[in-house]
Write a protein that holds these residues in place. Sequence first.
Motif, PDB file in Angstrom:
ATOM      1  N   ASN A   1       8.164   6.694  13.184  1.00 41.46           N
ATOM      2  CA  ASN A   1       9.174   6.432  12.160  1.00 41.46           C
ATOM      3  C   ASN A   1       8.527   6.421  10.776  1.00 41.46           C
ATOM      4  OD1 ASN A   1      11.301   5.595  10.579  1.00 41.46           O
ATOM      5  ND2 ASN A   1      11.313   3.484  11.343  1.00 41.46           N
ATOM      6  N   VAL A   2       8.685   7.527  10.030  1.00 38.00           N
ATOM      7  CA  VAL A   2       8.045   7.620   8.710  1.00 38.00           C
ATOM      8  C   VAL A   2       8.646   6.634   7.718  1.00 38.00           C
ATOM      9  CG1 VAL A   2       7.329  10.013   9.011  1.00 38.00           C
ATOM     10  CG2 VAL A   2       9.593   9.518   8.028  1.00 38.00           C
ATOM     11  N   ASN A   3       9.813   6.114   8.024  1.00 42.04           N
ATOM     12  CA  ASN A   3      10.467   5.148   7.131  1.00 42.04           C
ATOM     13  C   ASN A   3      10.382   3.717   7.665  1.00 42.04           C
ATOM     14  OD1 ASN A   3      11.426   7.096   5.194  1.00 42.04           O
ATOM     15  ND2 ASN A   3      12.921   7.738   6.720  1.00 42.04           N
ATOM     16  N   SER A   4       9.395   3.461   8.461  1.00 46.01           N
ATOM     17  CA  SER A   4       9.212   2.119   9.009  1.00 46.01           C
ATOM     18  C   SER A   4       9.067   1.084   7.905  1.00 46.01           C
ATOM     19  CB  SER A   4       7.955   2.093   9.885  1.00 46.01           C
ATOM     20  OG  SER A   4       7.571   0.767  10.179  1.00 46.01           O
ATOM     21  N   PRO A   5       9.559  -0.144   8.120  1.00 44.10           N
ATOM     22  CA  PRO A   5       9.350  -1.215   7.137  1.00 44.10           C
ATOM     23  C   PRO A   5       7.879  -1.483   6.848  1.00 44.10           C
ATOM     24  CG  PRO A   5      11.003  -1.862   8.755  1.00 44.10           C
ATOM     25  CD  PRO A   5      10.406  -0.572   9.238  1.00 44.10           C
ATOM     26  N   PHE A   6       6.990  -1.107   7.762  1.00 43.98           N
ATOM     27  CA  PHE A   6       5.557  -1.307   7.524  1.00 43.98           C
ATOM     28  C   PHE A   6       5.068  -0.493   6.325  1.00 43.98           C
ATOM     29  CE2 PHE A   6       5.659  -2.709  12.003  1.00 43.98           C
ATOM     30  CZ  PHE A   6       5.027  -3.934  11.835  1.00 43.98           C
ATOM     31  N   LYS A   7       5.863   0.470   5.917  1.00 41.79           N
ATOM     32  CA  LYS A   7       5.518   1.284   4.750  1.00 41.79           C
ATOM     33  C   LYS A   7       5.374   0.430   3.499  1.00 41.79           C
ATOM     34  CE  LYS A   7       7.225   5.411   2.329  1.00 41.79           C
ATOM     35  NZ  LYS A   7       8.299   6.456   2.325  1.00 41.79           N
ATOM     36  N   ASP A   8       6.151  -0.636   3.405  1.00 46.46           N
ATOM     37  CA  ASP A   8       6.181  -1.468   2.203  1.00 46.46           C
ATOM     38  C   ASP A   8       5.645  -2.873   2.444  1.00 46.46           C
ATOM     39  OD1 ASP A   8       7.489   0.579   0.634  1.00 46.46           O
ATOM     40  OD2 ASP A   8       9.307   0.124   1.772  1.00 46.46           O
ATOM     41  N   VAL A   9       4.915  -3.053   3.509  1.00 43.95           N
ATOM     42  CA  VAL A   9       4.378  -4.367   3.849  1.00 43.95           C
ATOM     43  C   VAL A   9       2.921  -4.461   3.416  1.00 43.95           C
ATOM     44  CG1 VAL A   9       3.672  -5.815   5.806  1.00 43.95           C
ATOM     45  CG2 VAL A   9       5.954  -4.813   5.763  1.00 43.95           C
ATOM     46  N   PHE A  10       2.522  -5.626   2.909  1.00 41.04           N
ATOM     47  CA  PHE A  10       1.121  -5.876   2.555  1.00 41.04           C
ATOM     48  C   PHE A  10       0.457  -6.655   3.688  1.00 41.04           C
ATOM     49  CE2 PHE A  10       3.305  -5.462  -1.513  1.00 41.04           C
ATOM     50  CZ  PHE A  10       2.490  -4.531  -2.164  1.00 41.04           C
ATOM     51  N   ILE A  11      -0.824  -6.396   3.877  1.00 36.05           N
ATOM     52  CA  ILE A  11      -1.524  -7.054   4.972  1.00 36.05           C
ATOM     53  C   ILE A  11      -1.546  -8.571   4.802  1.00 36.05           C
ATOM     54  CG2 ILE A  11      -3.840  -6.891   3.955  1.00 36.05           C
ATOM     55  CD1 ILE A  11      -4.829  -6.273   6.861  1.00 36.05           C
TER      56      ILE A  11
ATOM     57  N   ALA B   1       2.668  -8.565  17.708  1.00 35.52           N
ATOM     58  CA  ALA B   1       1.634  -7.559  17.426  1.00 35.52           C
ATOM     59  C   ALA B   1       1.889  -6.860  16.091  1.00 35.52           C
ATOM     60  CB  ALA B   1       1.574  -6.534  18.552  1.00 35.52           C
ATOM     61  N   ALA B   2       2.358  -7.615  15.102  1.00 35.45           N
ATOM     62  CA  ALA B   2       2.652  -7.020  13.800  1.00 35.45           C
ATOM     63  C   ALA B   2       1.408  -6.413  13.170  1.00 35.45           C
ATOM     64  CB  ALA B   2       3.251  -8.066  12.865  1.00 35.45           C
ATOM     65  N   LEU B   3       0.254  -7.071  13.329  1.00 32.14           N
ATOM     66  CA  LEU B   3      -0.972  -6.559  12.706  1.00 32.14           C
ATOM     67  C   LEU B   3      -1.381  -5.225  13.318  1.00 32.14           C
ATOM     68  CD1 LEU B   3      -3.213  -6.967  10.674  1.00 32.14           C
ATOM     69  CD2 LEU B   3      -4.465  -8.299  12.372  1.00 32.14           C
ATOM     70  N   THR B   4      -1.259  -5.110  14.624  1.00 38.12           N
ATOM     71  CA  THR B   4      -1.573  -3.838  15.287  1.00 38.12           C
ATOM     72  C   THR B   4      -0.613  -2.749  14.832  1.00 38.12           C
ATOM     73  OG1 THR B   4      -2.484  -4.924  17.238  1.00 38.12           O
ATOM     74  CG2 THR B   4      -1.707  -2.675  17.524  1.00 38.12           C
ATOM     75  N   CYS B   5       0.669  -3.061  14.776  1.00 39.32           N
ATOM     76  CA  CYS B   5       1.669  -2.087  14.334  1.00 39.32           C
ATOM     77  C   CYS B   5       1.406  -1.647  12.900  1.00 39.32           C
ATOM     78  CB  CYS B   5       3.074  -2.666  14.461  1.00 39.32           C
ATOM     79  SG  CYS B   5       3.600  -3.001  16.154  1.00 39.32           S
ATOM     80  N   PHE B   6       1.120  -2.618  12.037  1.00 42.67           N
ATOM     81  CA  PHE B   6       0.822  -2.331  10.632  1.00 42.67           C
ATOM     82  C   PHE B   6      -0.394  -1.426  10.517  1.00 42.67           C
ATOM     83  CE2 PHE B   6      -1.954  -3.415   7.057  1.00 42.67           C
ATOM     84  CZ  PHE B   6      -1.120  -3.216   5.963  1.00 42.67           C
ATOM     85  N   THR B   7      -1.468  -1.801  11.207  1.00 43.77           N
ATOM     86  CA  THR B   7      -2.710  -1.042  11.119  1.00 43.77           C
ATOM     87  C   THR B   7      -2.524   0.394  11.583  1.00 43.77           C
ATOM     88  OG1 THR B   7      -4.011  -3.049  11.520  1.00 43.77           O
ATOM     89  CG2 THR B   7      -5.106  -0.933  11.886  1.00 43.77           C
ATOM     90  N   LEU B   8      -1.934   0.571  12.746  1.00 43.02           N
ATOM     91  CA  LEU B   8      -1.796   1.912  13.316  1.00 43.02           C
ATOM     92  C   LEU B   8      -0.760   2.740  12.565  1.00 43.02           C
ATOM     93  CD1 LEU B   8      -2.048   1.130  17.140  1.00 43.02           C
ATOM     94  CD2 LEU B   8      -3.810   2.053  15.621  1.00 43.02           C
ATOM     95  N   TRP B   9       0.299   2.095  12.066  1.00 40.99           N
ATOM     96  CA  TRP B   9       1.307   2.868  11.328  1.00 40.99           C
ATOM     97  C   TRP B   9       0.686   3.499  10.083  1.00 40.99           C
ATOM     98  CZ3 TRP B   9       3.474   3.562   6.610  1.00 40.99           C
ATOM     99  CH2 TRP B   9       4.621   4.360   6.565  1.00 40.99           C
TER     100      TRP B   9
ATOM    101  N   GLY C   1      -0.296   7.378   6.598  1.00 43.98           N
ATOM    102  CA  GLY C   1      -0.792   7.140   5.250  1.00 43.98           C
ATOM    103  C   GLY C   1      -1.404   8.366   4.601  1.00 43.98           C
ATOM    104  N   ASP C   2      -2.517   8.156   3.877  1.00 43.08           N
ATOM    105  CA  ASP C   2      -3.173   9.233   3.131  1.00 43.08           C
ATOM    106  C   ASP C   2      -3.577  10.404   4.012  1.00 43.08           C
ATOM    107  OD1 ASP C   2      -2.911   7.693   0.915  1.00 43.08           O
ATOM    108  OD2 ASP C   2      -5.040   7.315   0.601  1.00 43.08           O
ATOM    109  N   ILE C   3      -3.809  10.149   5.262  1.00 41.48           N
ATOM    110  CA  ILE C   3      -4.265  11.196   6.163  1.00 41.48           C
ATOM    111  C   ILE C   3      -3.287  12.359   6.235  1.00 41.48           C
ATOM    112  CG2 ILE C   3      -3.199  10.164   8.218  1.00 41.48           C
ATOM    113  CD1 ILE C   3      -6.629  11.931   8.039  1.00 41.48           C
ATOM    114  N   VAL C   4      -2.004  12.082   6.049  1.00 41.80           N
ATOM    115  CA  VAL C   4      -0.988  13.139   6.156  1.00 41.80           C
ATOM    116  C   VAL C   4      -1.233  14.221   5.107  1.00 41.80           C
ATOM    117  CG1 VAL C   4       1.470  13.664   5.961  1.00 41.80           C
ATOM    118  CG2 VAL C   4       0.722  11.589   7.151  1.00 41.80           C
ATOM    119  N   GLN C   5      -1.460  13.816   3.848  1.00 38.47           N
ATOM    120  CA  GLN C   5      -1.713  14.792   2.800  1.00 38.47           C
ATOM    121  C   GLN C   5      -3.042  15.506   3.024  1.00 38.47           C
ATOM    122  OE1 GLN C   5       0.290  15.959   0.518  1.00 38.47           O
ATOM    123  NE2 GLN C   5      -1.293  17.337  -0.247  1.00 38.47           N
ATOM    124  N   LYS C   6      -4.036  14.796   3.519  1.00 42.76           N
ATOM    125  CA  LYS C   6      -5.332  15.413   3.812  1.00 42.76           C
ATOM    126  C   LYS C   6      -5.174  16.520   4.846  1.00 42.76           C
ATOM    127  CE  LYS C   6      -8.169  12.811   1.316  1.00 42.76           C
ATOM    128  NZ  LYS C   6      -9.048  13.357   0.243  1.00 42.76           N
TER     129      LYS C   6
END
Length: 375
Positions: free
Chosen positions: A125-135, A170-178, A183-188
Amino acid sequence: MIHFIKIYFWILVPLLLISGVDIPVDPYKTIQHKIEITHPGEKEAVTIILIQNIDENGLPISYYMDVQSVICLEKVCKIIPVRIFWNDIGEYQKYELEEGATLEKYEDAVFESQDYLKLQTILANVNSPFKDVFIDEILTVVDKHSDEDTDAVSGATALELDEKDTVPGAALTCFTLWHWANGDIVQKIKEITGESVSEQQLKVFLVDENQAYFKIALHDLERRKNYTTPFIKVITKRVLEEEILLKSTFAYIEKAPANIYFSATEEVFVKGKTAQKLAAIRSLKLINYKVSSSYLDRLSNQIPKLSSYQEVSFFLDVIQAKNPISKKVVENVLPLLKSDFITARRAYWFLKNQQLSATQKELLQNFEKENKSSL
């Protein structure tokens, strides 16, 4: 039906690996890319190894990267290697775990079968809420005695997410992996794909129905400083049909040599609909190249074909900025005095500041007398 089966396969892959089922290895040649990317959970850029799979023709097929399951600043988490896969345009496909490995949740609870399926959905889900979440929101621990319900979805964190958007505990795992997956890897990946293919393949990208390929091709043509006629023709033809590509197209042609830029912009302006005409006008207004009076005079022949007030007004703005005195433009603007009143009024105020012949002045004065109370 085929599409459904493919999706179902990618969802099941992590579960098959956990159960020890052998997954066939793709028989592709691989290339390693050492790159730096940022992750919102890391304080500094991270150097990673991205593996690119290419087919027998040397074309990029897919990518994968090994990452850690969580970014654990307190060093108390169980960290599991996770392999993430993308297609050739950086779209997340799947994840895999080593045989026998399991992901964990809060307080040593392990992922259940449905959690692995949900994680696949979250990462896709490219529009996941994790997109705007801070660690920090995830690492902020709540007071268990204050409100037991606050902690229901995200484990020991104060972050509140809908249960459908995360694996409970498992929010931290979801955040990390999402963020690894999206993230930046997509443009790379897009950049590497563009750099990996021939000019002939870039032409194929430009006409692919998936607009991501078009943008990859533009980006790499710009990198190669390639603004040759065969490419420009394909690009302008495509953008005349799909206005959503206007921004990326003008970002590319605005870096072309002046003669190429002006030729392409004129074609888009003359042949395009309202969106294309407005994009061309905006570009002409902002471009650093000197726009010749003869060029704008020629474009002004299109004034009778402009279909909206916005087109007329924007075009006259360009004339006022780049070609303030032109007999040809005046001739083409005068008939607008007979258009709808808003457009006619815009033409009137433009003509008020022009050098007019006696006949033209009379036409303007007559318009002023008829509409004096509304000007």
